[in-house]
Design an enzyme around this catalytic site. Structure first.
Site, mmCIF file in Angstrom:
data_model
loop_
_atom_site.group_PDB
_atom_site.id
_atom_site.type_symbol
_atom_site.label_atom_id
_atom_site.label_comp_id
_atom_site.label_asym_id
_atom_site.label_seq_id
_atom_site.Cartn_x
_atom_site.Cartn_y
_atom_site.Cartn_z
ATOM 1 N N LYS A 40 0.803 -1.228 0.000
ATOM 2 C CA LYS A 40 0.000 0.000 0.000
ATOM 3 C C LYS A 40 0.842 1.288 0.000
ATOM 4 C CE LYS A 40 -4.293 -1.782 2.015
ATOM 5 N NZ LYS A 40 -5.293 -1.593 3.072
ATOM 6 N N ASP A 51 -10.394 2.716 2.265
ATOM 7 C CA ASP A 51 -10.662 1.980 3.515
ATOM 8 C C ASP A 51 -11.517 2.817 4.479
ATOM 9 O OD1 ASP A 51 -9.389 -0.435 2.976
ATOM 10 O OD2 ASP A 51 -7.443 0.282 3.676
#
Ligand code: NAP
Length: 277
Positions: free
Chosen positions: A70, A106
């Site tokens: 990420k 997220d």
């Protein structure tokens, strides 16, 4: 099957075989009869950057990115959303005209799960307590503040990590140790577990939440098991709860829309498919 209209996307991680993302996107591709594919691709850290460039060259629309890529995904992008910049990590890449756009969904996935699971919930109704100070906590704190939480208390085993995280967000976020949780729960309106405790194979999360107000919402981002001990404890106290599976489903929505041109909806059929898978 191939050709200009065939739309390709993927999820990249290392390892990747346990990812639920192909089930989610596969369900929506079928639901909307889209001429496209979404596959899981394992890329080691050494191969990640060249692997992404290869997907761009092969006309992929983009991809999801998961552990451990990420941060690298954020660093290699040509354009980075304010959200991904603030969170310091990207989970969604969109490829357009040879350029890479990075976002992090997220936090919005977490919020939209609460909005769907507890429609009367409102982040601005009072302080939030976030247990844990890892990557997921960072995305969730950012999202809670964006959503109007007046204060976020972050409690973590490693105090230094909680302090560092709190200082990155400014004065609305304060750090405490896990031992202090019972002292602060009295006016908390949103409690979220972002530690890996309570997950299958991990120790239980042992925390006393009996002092929470009756109006508090309790949620856990651990979704295996679906009803964690924390959620059971909250339900036993008569508190409203939302499980963590919906966060996983809702974080997938913006990517699907960007790659395939249709905004999908998280429904109970999708939930059942992912639980069964
Ligand atoms: P991470 O960055 O590794 O952070 C892990 C957190 O758990 C840290 O705060 C760590 O505390 C704490 N922790 C781990 N073991 C502990 C223990 N024995 N006692 C006390 N605290 C402990 O992980 P992450 O990426 O934030 O993910 C955290 C969890 O959320 C994972 O279970 C992941 O599967 C889940 N998750 C779910 C979703 C979803 O869509 N529902 C999305 C993302 C993540 P220290 O700092 O003290 O080590």
């Amino acid at each position: 099957m191939t050709g200009e209209t065939f739309k390709k996307a993927a999820v990249i991680g290392w390892p990747i075989k346990h990812s639920k993302s192909p089930l989610i996107h596969g369900y929506w591709l079928k639901q909307f009869a889209i001429d496209g594919s979404y596959q899981a691709i394992g890329l080691s850290p050494d191969d990640f950057v060249s692997g992404i460039r290869d997907l761009v060259a092969r006309d992929y629309r983009g991809c999801n990115v998961t552990i451990p890529h990420k941060e690298t995904a954020l660093a290699m992008a040509d354009y980075v959303s304010d959200t991904a910049k603030a969170i310091g990590a990207a989970n969604t890449l969109v490829f357009k005209d040879g350029k890479i756009y990075a976002d992090n969904t997220d936090g919005i996935g977490f919020i939209n799960n609460l909005k769907q699971g507890a429609p009367q919930w409102n982040a601005s109704s009072g302080p939030a307590l976030v247990l844990g100070a890892g990557g997921a906590a960072r995305a969730i704190i950012y999202a809670l503040l964006q959503e109007g939480a007046p204060k976020v208390i972050v409690a973590n085993r490693t105090a230094e990590k909680a302090k560092r995280l709190a200082s990155a967000f400014g004065e609305k976020v304060v750090a405490i140790t896990l031992a202090k949780v019972p002292e602060v729960v009295g006016d908390v309106q949103t409690l979220v577990n972002t530690t890996s405790l309570g997950m299958v194979g991990q120790p239980a999360l042992q925390i006393d939440i009996s002092g929470l107000p009756k109006t508090a919402l309790v949620t856990d981002i651990v979704y295996n098991p679906l009803t964690t001990e924390l959620l059971k404890q909250a339900q036993g106290l008569g508190l409203e709860t939302v499980d963590g599976l919906g966060m996983l489903l809702h974080q997938a929505v913006p990517g699907f829309e960007a790659w395939f041109g249709v905004r999908p909806v998280v429904n109970t059929t999708l939930r059942q498919i992912v639980i069964a898978g």
